[in-house]
Design a protein around this motif. Structure first.
Motif, PDB file in Angstrom:
ATOM      1  N   ALA A 145       0.662  -1.255   0.046  1.00  0.00           N
ATOM      2  CA  ALA A 145      -0.006   0.073  -0.116  1.00  0.00           C
ATOM      3  C   ALA A 145       0.910   1.175   0.176  1.00  0.00           C
ATOM      4  N   SER A 146       1.997   1.432   0.746  1.00  0.00           N
ATOM      5  CA  SER A 146       3.104   2.480   0.780  1.00  0.00           C
ATOM      6  C   SER A 146       3.503   2.484  -0.409  1.00  0.00           C
ATOM      7  N   LYS A 176       1.026  14.243  -9.459  1.00  0.00           N
ATOM      8  CA  LYS A 176       1.596  15.504  -9.468  1.00  0.00           C
ATOM      9  C   LYS A 176       2.114  15.480 -11.182  1.00  0.00           C
ATOM     10  N   ASN A 177       2.195  14.602 -11.789  1.00  0.00           N
ATOM     11  CA  ASN A 177       2.347  14.348 -13.288  1.00  0.00           C
ATOM     12  C   ASN A 177       1.234  14.565 -14.004  1.00  0.00           C
ATOM     13  N   GLY A 178       0.151  14.723 -13.620  1.00  0.00           N
ATOM     14  CA  GLY A 178      -1.306  14.899 -14.226  1.00  0.00           C
ATOM     15  C   GLY A 178      -1.582  13.640 -14.667  1.00  0.00           C
ATOM     16  N   LEU A 179      -1.141  12.368 -14.268  1.00  0.00           N
ATOM     17  CA  LEU A 179      -1.567  11.181 -14.899  1.00  0.00           C
ATOM     18  C   LEU A 179      -2.630  10.484 -13.944  1.00  0.00           C
ATOM     19  N   SER A 180      -2.811  10.631 -12.707  1.00  0.00           N
ATOM     20  CA  SER A 180      -3.901  10.278 -12.094  1.00  0.00           C
ATOM     21  C   SER A 180      -4.643  11.282 -11.248  1.00  0.00           C
ATOM     22  N   SER A 181      -5.903  10.939 -11.090  1.00  0.00           N
ATOM     23  CA  SER A 181      -7.084  11.757 -10.666  1.00  0.00           C
ATOM     24  C   SER A 181      -6.686  11.937  -9.012  1.00  0.00           C
ATOM     25  N   GLN A 182      -7.457  12.980  -8.496  1.00  0.00           N
ATOM     26  CA  GLN A 182      -7.357  13.453  -7.210  1.00  0.00           C
ATOM     27  C   GLN A 182      -8.097  12.188  -6.529  1.00  0.00           C
ATOM     28  N   LEU A 183      -9.269  11.663  -7.244  1.00  0.00           N
ATOM     29  CA  LEU A 183     -10.308  10.482  -6.406  1.00  0.00           C
ATOM     30  C   LEU A 183      -9.281   9.218  -6.545  1.00  0.00           C
ATOM     31  N   GLU A 184      -8.153   8.798  -7.389  1.00  0.00           N
ATOM     32  CA  GLU A 184      -7.085   7.917  -7.196  1.00  0.00           C
ATOM     33  C   GLU A 184      -6.272   8.014  -6.138  1.00  0.00           C
ATOM     34  N   LEU A 185      -5.900   9.281  -6.084  1.00  0.00           N
ATOM     35  CA  LEU A 185      -4.931   9.353  -4.887  1.00  0.00           C
ATOM     36  C   LEU A 185      -5.436   9.157  -3.557  1.00  0.00           C
ATOM     37  N   ASN A 186      -6.737   9.664  -3.283  1.00  0.00           N
ATOM     38  CA  ASN A 186      -7.087   9.392  -1.842  1.00  0.00           C
ATOM     39  C   ASN A 186      -7.647   8.230  -1.785  1.00  0.00           C
ATOM     40  N   ASP A 187      -7.927   7.500  -2.827  1.00  0.00           N
ATOM     41  CA  ASP A 187      -8.112   5.645  -2.822  1.00  0.00           C
ATOM     42  C   ASP A 187      -6.844   5.169  -2.168  1.00  0.00           C
ATOM     43  N   ALA A 188      -5.800   5.671  -2.915  1.00  0.00           N
ATOM     44  CA  ALA A 188      -4.623   4.762  -2.450  1.00  0.00           C
ATOM     45  C   ALA A 188      -3.960   5.240  -1.023  1.00  0.00           C
ATOM     46  N   GLU A 189      -4.483   6.544  -0.775  1.00  0.00           N
ATOM     47  CA  GLU A 189      -3.800   6.996   0.655  1.00  0.00           C
ATOM     48  C   GLU A 189      -4.702   6.483   1.676  1.00  0.00           C
ATOM     49  N   ASN A 190      -6.089   6.220   1.455  1.00  0.00           N
ATOM     50  CA  ASN A 190      -6.963   5.698   2.350  1.00  0.00           C
ATOM     51  C   ASN A 190      -6.558   4.196   2.399  1.00  0.00           C
ATOM     52  N   ALA A 191      -6.374   3.441   1.482  1.00  0.00           N
ATOM     53  CA  ALA A 191      -5.909   2.118   1.665  1.00  0.00           C
ATOM     54  C   ALA A 191      -4.394   1.741   2.229  1.00  0.00           C
ATOM     55  N   LEU A 192      -3.587   2.859   2.031  1.00  0.00           N
ATOM     56  CA  LEU A 192      -2.466   2.825   2.966  1.00  0.00           C
ATOM     57  C   LEU A 192      -2.729   2.992   4.419  1.00  0.00           C
ATOM     58  N   ASP A 228      -5.664   2.335   6.005  1.00  0.00           N
ATOM     59  CA  ASP A 228      -6.281   1.141   6.386  1.00  0.00           C
ATOM     60  C   ASP A 228      -5.179   0.082   6.655  1.00  0.00           C
ATOM     61  N   SER A 229      -4.596  -0.217   5.876  1.00  0.00           N
ATOM     62  CA  SER A 229      -3.259  -1.404   5.996  1.00  0.00           C
ATOM     63  C   SER A 229      -2.324  -0.854   7.204  1.00  0.00           C
ATOM     64  N   ARG A 230      -2.302   0.296   7.548  1.00  0.00           N
ATOM     65  CA  ARG A 230      -1.486   0.592   8.781  1.00  0.00           C
ATOM     66  C   ARG A 230      -2.319   0.257  10.086  1.00  0.00           C
ATOM     67  N   LEU A 231      -3.549   0.927   9.942  1.00  0.00           N
ATOM     68  CA  LEU A 231      -4.454   0.592  10.983  1.00  0.00           C
ATOM     69  C   LEU A 231      -4.769  -0.923  11.303  1.00  0.00           C
ATOM     70  N   GLN A 232      -4.782  -1.793  10.131  1.00  0.00           N
ATOM     71  CA  GLN A 232      -5.084  -3.169  10.321  1.00  0.00           C
ATOM     72  C   GLN A 232      -3.704  -3.585  10.754  1.00  0.00           C
ATOM     73  N   TYR A 233      -2.614  -3.421  10.796  1.00  0.00           N
ATOM     74  CA  TYR A 233      -1.387  -3.865  11.155  1.00  0.00           C
ATOM     75  C   TYR A 233      -1.235  -3.602  12.569  1.00  0.00           C
ATOM     76  N   ALA A 234      -1.645  -2.138  13.015  1.00  0.00           N
ATOM     77  CA  ALA A 234      -1.542  -2.038  14.298  1.00  0.00           C
ATOM     78  C   ALA A 234      -2.773  -2.695  15.027  1.00  0.00           C
ATOM     79  N   LEU A 235      -3.860  -3.014  14.565  1.00  0.00           N
ATOM     80  CA  LEU A 235      -4.626  -3.471  15.252  1.00  0.00           C
ATOM     81  C   LEU A 235      -4.257  -5.243  15.688  1.00  0.00           C
TER      82      LEU A 235
END
Length: 433
Positions: free
Chosen positions: A376-377, A388-404, A406-413
């Motif tokens: 996820a990282s 930053k290069n205009g190849l991904s949307s803001q929605l895709e970026l938010n999804d990727a960061e939310n996935a990271l 969630d994985s960090r939270l699951q690891y801590a849990l």
């Protein structure tokens, strides 16, 4: 490299208003403080002392009983009796008396021995109940400690996630000014920031409430300044084989040991009641003094000493069935205790295996989540570069960061659950000293 959640400066990050002199506690420090100051343990220790004194009380019955007494009477009017119509006065103005008596039980049908053994078993039962209270507190302190660490780790992750969202929002505002982003995209990111803020607040509150619970267990004031410098270091500790854990639990669980002592106590109560059918024999001795005088201390010819020795036998011939009822009660209590022991042994095996399985499952999740966090990282970094290069949307970026996130939270849990399961397994086996 797999990210690891470390929390040595946790309270400084989360509780900026806390005093600089706050005491840092590891999990062992918290346990030690609770063992010294927990109210339940303080009262439990006093109960142990009470039963120690009861044992001494019953031991006293095998020693002789010695009593002394003295009396002085001043006759305001001399007593008299009549002989043939003539009044004859008896006694003097002053009457003195004193007595020393000794009584020693010679045989009581086993009642004294049964009473002493009963007190000893009850004292041992109390010792085990005190130890049960101690391991309960140790387990509770550890589990609350790890709960606070989880809440604090969650707050750190959520705070990092919020900071990223805020950075992206600032970048988008700059791009919006340049005409590179639409107002809809900017609004969507603003909403994303607003969505993440409550998670930080909630995690911080859970951590603070957990600290209050921990302070209560440690017998401290709610305003007691403390920070936690521990970590989930014990999350991958490997348990012993299950059969070995079963054996340890059967030998060391204090509630099981206490139940066995209760069974022994019930058997002694039966013997104690049965002894009422048998005679009791006591040896007695006494030494007495009496004297009278018109004034002052009696003269030698007005003093008298006497001594006596003897043996007393007491036998209960009929008590309305009370003795038989006491024997039946004790017999039923012993049978009840035996059944409870069997049930408790089954429950202990269930508790041990449940904790063992929970630990195994949590450790498997740790190993699984280590890879998930790495992946996820990498995905989040790649998506950010593409954005930053205009190849991904803001929605895709938010999804990727939310996935990271969630994985960090699951690891801590998973780490938290492993530590909690390990503490529970220690408790279930009675392996906490």
């Amino acid at each position: 490299m797999t990210p690891r959640i470390t929390l040595p400066a946790l309270a400084c990050l989360l509780f900026g208003t806390m005093q600089a002199s706050a005491i840092e506690l590891s999990v062992n420090d918290a346990v030690e403080l609770a063992l010294k100051n927990n109210t339940t343990l303080i009262n439990s220790a006093k109960t142990v002392q009470i039963f120690e004194q009861k044992v001494k009380q019953y031991w006293a019955s095998i020693y002789p009983s010695i009593a002394v007494g003295a009396a002085y009477n001043r006759n305001l009017e001399i007593p008299a009796f009549f002989i043939g119509g003539t009044s004859v006065k008896t006694g003097e103005n002053n009457a003195f008396s004193a007595q020393a008596t000794l009584s020693q039980v010679l045989w009581s049908g086993g009642k004294v021995n049964a009473a002493i053994r009963l007190a000893q078993y009850m004292s041992k039962q109390t010792d085990e109940e005190d130890r049960l209270n101690r391991i309960n507190v140790v387990r509770d302190v550890k589990q609350v400690y790890y709960k606070v660490l989880l809440a604090s780790a969650t707050a750190i992750i959520e705070r990092d996630n919020l900071a990223l969202a805020q950075d992206h929002l600032q970048q988008m505002k700059a791009q919006y000014q340049q005409g590179l982003q639409s107002d809809l995209t900017l609004l969507r990111q603003d909403v994303e920031v607003s969505k993440r803020e409550p998670s930080v607040i909630k995690a911080r509150n859970v951590s603070e409430v957990g600290l209050l619970s921990l302070k209560t267990l440690m017998g401290q004031d709610p305003e007691y300044p403390v920070t936690l410098n521990g970590d989930f270091d014990g999350s991958m500790a490997q348990p012993k084989p299950l059969e070995e854990l079963y054996s340890t639990a059967m030998a060391r669980r204090p509630d099981l040991r206490a139940a066995r002592y209760y069974y022994d106590s019930a058997k002694q109560q039966y013997r104690l009641a049965k002894a009422d059918f048998l005679p009791s024999i006591y040896a007695n001795a006494s030494r007495s003094f009496s004297g009278q005088s018109a004034e002052g201390w009696p003269s030698p010819d007005m003093r008298n000493w006497s001594s006596s020795v003897g043996v007393t036998l007491n036998l209960n011939l009929f008590a309305g069935g009370a003795t038989v009822a006491q024997m039946k009660q004790a017999e039923l209590q012993a049978s009840q205790a035996s059944t409870s022991i069997e049930e408790l042994e089954r429950d202990i095996r269930v508790q041990v295996k449940s904790a063992w399985l929970d630990l195994q499952e949590a450790q498997e999740r740790i190993r699984s989540q280590e890879g998930a966090v790495n992946q996820a990282s990498q995905a989040a970094r790649s998506t950010l570069t593409r954005f930053k290069n205009g190849l991904s949307s803001q929605l895709e970026l938010n999804d990727a960061e939310n996935a990271l996130n969630d994985s960090r939270l699951q690891y801590a849990l998973a780490q938290h659950d492993a530590c909690v399961a390990h503490a529970q397994l220690e408790w279930a086996t009675g392996a906490i000293d």
